[in-house]
Structures are given as C-alpha cells and as structure tokens.
Write a protein that holds these residues in place. Structure first.
Motif, PDB file in Angstrom:
ATOM      1  N   UNK A  94       0.813  -1.220   0.000  1.00 55.92           N
ATOM      2  CA  UNK A  94       0.000   0.000   0.000  1.00 55.92           C
ATOM      3  C   UNK A  94       0.845   1.267   0.000  1.00 55.92           C
ATOM      4  N   UNK A  95       2.153   1.139   0.239  1.00 56.67           N
ATOM      5  CA  UNK A  95       3.022   2.311   0.202  1.00 56.67           C
ATOM      6  C   UNK A  95       2.775   3.236   1.390  1.00 56.67           C
ATOM      7  N   UNK A  96       2.723   4.551   1.151  1.00 55.20           N
ATOM      8  CA  UNK A  96       2.536   5.507   2.263  1.00 55.20           C
ATOM      9  C   UNK A  96       1.229   5.309   3.014  1.00 55.20           C
ATOM     10  N   UNK A  97       0.181   4.785   2.340  1.00 51.33           N
ATOM     11  CA  UNK A  97      -1.098   4.582   3.010  1.00 51.33           C
ATOM     12  C   UNK A  97      -1.009   3.502   4.086  1.00 51.33           C
ATOM     13  N   UNK A  98      -0.055   2.579   3.945  1.00 54.22           N
ATOM     14  CA  UNK A  98       0.072   1.500   4.922  1.00 54.22           C
ATOM     15  C   UNK A  98       0.738   1.930   6.212  1.00 54.22           C
ATOM     16  N   UNK A  99       1.308   3.160   6.256  1.00 55.99           N
ATOM     17  CA  UNK A  99       1.991   3.603   7.473  1.00 55.99           C
ATOM     18  C   UNK A  99       1.012   3.728   8.646  1.00 55.99           C
TER      19      UNK A  99
END
Length: 247
Positions: A94-99
């Motif tokens: 998910x990239x930055x959304x997974x943070x």
C-alpha cells in the motif's frame, strides 16, 4: 503449575483482544483495502477459534476430543500466521497509506508471539500425554504447504509491484513528452508573436512610404501645373511683342 501457565497465557490473549477492540473504538477511521480487511477478519476468527480449542485441550474432555482439538489448534495457528503475513505484505504494497496500519500490525505481532507460546506449551503437553503421536509428518507437510502458498502470494505481490512500477514509468515518460510538447508550443507561440510584431512594423513602414509617394506625386503635379502656367504666360508675352512689332 503448567495448567496455570497455559490459562494465564489464554487470559492474556483474551485481555489483549479486549484492549485492542476498545482502542480501535476510539481511534480515527483508517481507510484500508478490502484485501487487508478480509485477512484481518480471518485472523480474528482463527484466534478466537484457537482460544476455544485451547480451552477444550485444557479441560476435562475425552482424550480423542482433546487430541483432535490440539491438532486443529496447531492448524489454526498456522493459518493465523499466514493471515498475519498476508496482512503484512498488503500493508507493504500500500506504500505511504500502509503507514497508518503499522501500529495495528505491531499489536497483532505481539498476539502471534503469545499464541505461539500457548500452542507450543499445549503441543508439548499433548506430546507428553501421547496424544500427538505421528503428528510430525503432518505438521511438516502443512508447513511446506504454507510456505509454498506464502511464496506464491509473495510472487504475485512482486508481480503486481513490478507492473505498478512499469505503469508509473510509462506515465512519467508520457508526462515528460507532454511537457516537451508544451514547451515547443510555448516557443512556437513566442515565434508567432515575434512575426506578428515584425509584420506590424512592416505595415507601418509601408504606410509611411505610401504617404510619401502620394505627397511626392502631389508635388510633381503642382510643379507641372506651375511650369505650364509659366509657359503659357511666356507664350502670351511673346505673342504680344510680336503683334506690337508688326504694327
């Protein structure tokens, strides 16, 4: 003493779930993918089933029922581990959304560590009681199947990631070409403006030249008329002198 330890671990897992449910009720809503939510639901169902089976193994149920519960408990733990790993892969993809989900994964990891300890203790207890004879081969087979499924899932995620990177590269190339075309259009527009300015200047010079030509023509005509009048006047004077001489 061993039973007390197992019961304490089961109580710890139950209390951890309760605390996580309460904390999630006060947290802000986080947008997650449907795939992550699906694995998360499977994860919670498997942990709930694992605790139920642990209670059966620790209870006074018949031997066959306790043995079957122990086997199913090990399988539930493996499936829960797979669901956790799939959630981890999904968050990374998910990239930055997974943070925003990293804190939730840390809590799940602590749960999995407690579940692993509980499963190992129950497995050791059943082995001592002779209720898990012949379980090693089945466990190895299940582990191999799980590893194969995880590798297949990792390959699919890697393929998806590679496809996304290729699509991103194509998009960047298209944007670069559009930017170059935009610069070319700007330069062409500037050239057209310069040509328009030069044409305006040329038109002004031509207008001035036309006016000068017209003024020169008017002066020539005026001069011709004056010369003609002077010539007529001179001819008249000559005629007058000639007539006076003849008289």
């Amino acid at each position: 003493m061993k039973c007390d330890t197992l019961a304490a671990l089961a109580l710890q897992l139950t209390w951890s779930d309760l605390r996580m449910d309460v904390a999630r009720g006060f947290q802000a809503v986080v947008t997650t993918s449907e795939v992550f939510q699906s694995y998360e639901e499977d994860y919670h169902e498997l942990l709930q089933r694992l605790r139920t089976l642990a209670a059966v193994v620790e209870g006074n149920a018949p031997v066959e029922e306790r043995s079957a519960a122990g086997l199913e408990m090990i399988e539930c733990h493996e499936r829960a581990q797979q669901a956790f790993q799939q959630m981890d892969f999904e968050v990374k993809s998910m990239g930055p959304l997974g943070a925003a989900l990293s804190g939730k994964l840390k809590e799940y990891k602590q749960e999995m560590l407690a579940c692993r300890t509980l499963v190992r203790n129950i497995q050791a207890r059943l082995q001592r009681e002779g209720l898990l004879s012949g379980m090693t081969q089945d466990e190895e087979k299940a582990e191999r199947d799980s590893s194969n499924r995880l590798r297949a899932g990792a390959r699919r995620l890697e393929d998806s990631r590679r496809t996304a990177l290729e699509a991103e590269a194509v998009g960047l190339n298209v944007m670069s070409e559009l930017h170059d075309q935009r610069d070319s259009l700007k330069r062409t527009k500037g050239h057209v403006g310069d040509v328009d300015g030069h044409l305006g200047t040329s038109k002004m010079f031509l207008t001035l030249m036309s006016r000068r030509v017209q003024s020169n023509q008017a002066m020539v005509w005026c001069l011709a008329i004056v010369l003609f009048v002077v010539l007529v006047f001179l001819i008249y004077l000559k005629i007058q002198k000639l007539m006076a001489f003849l008289r």
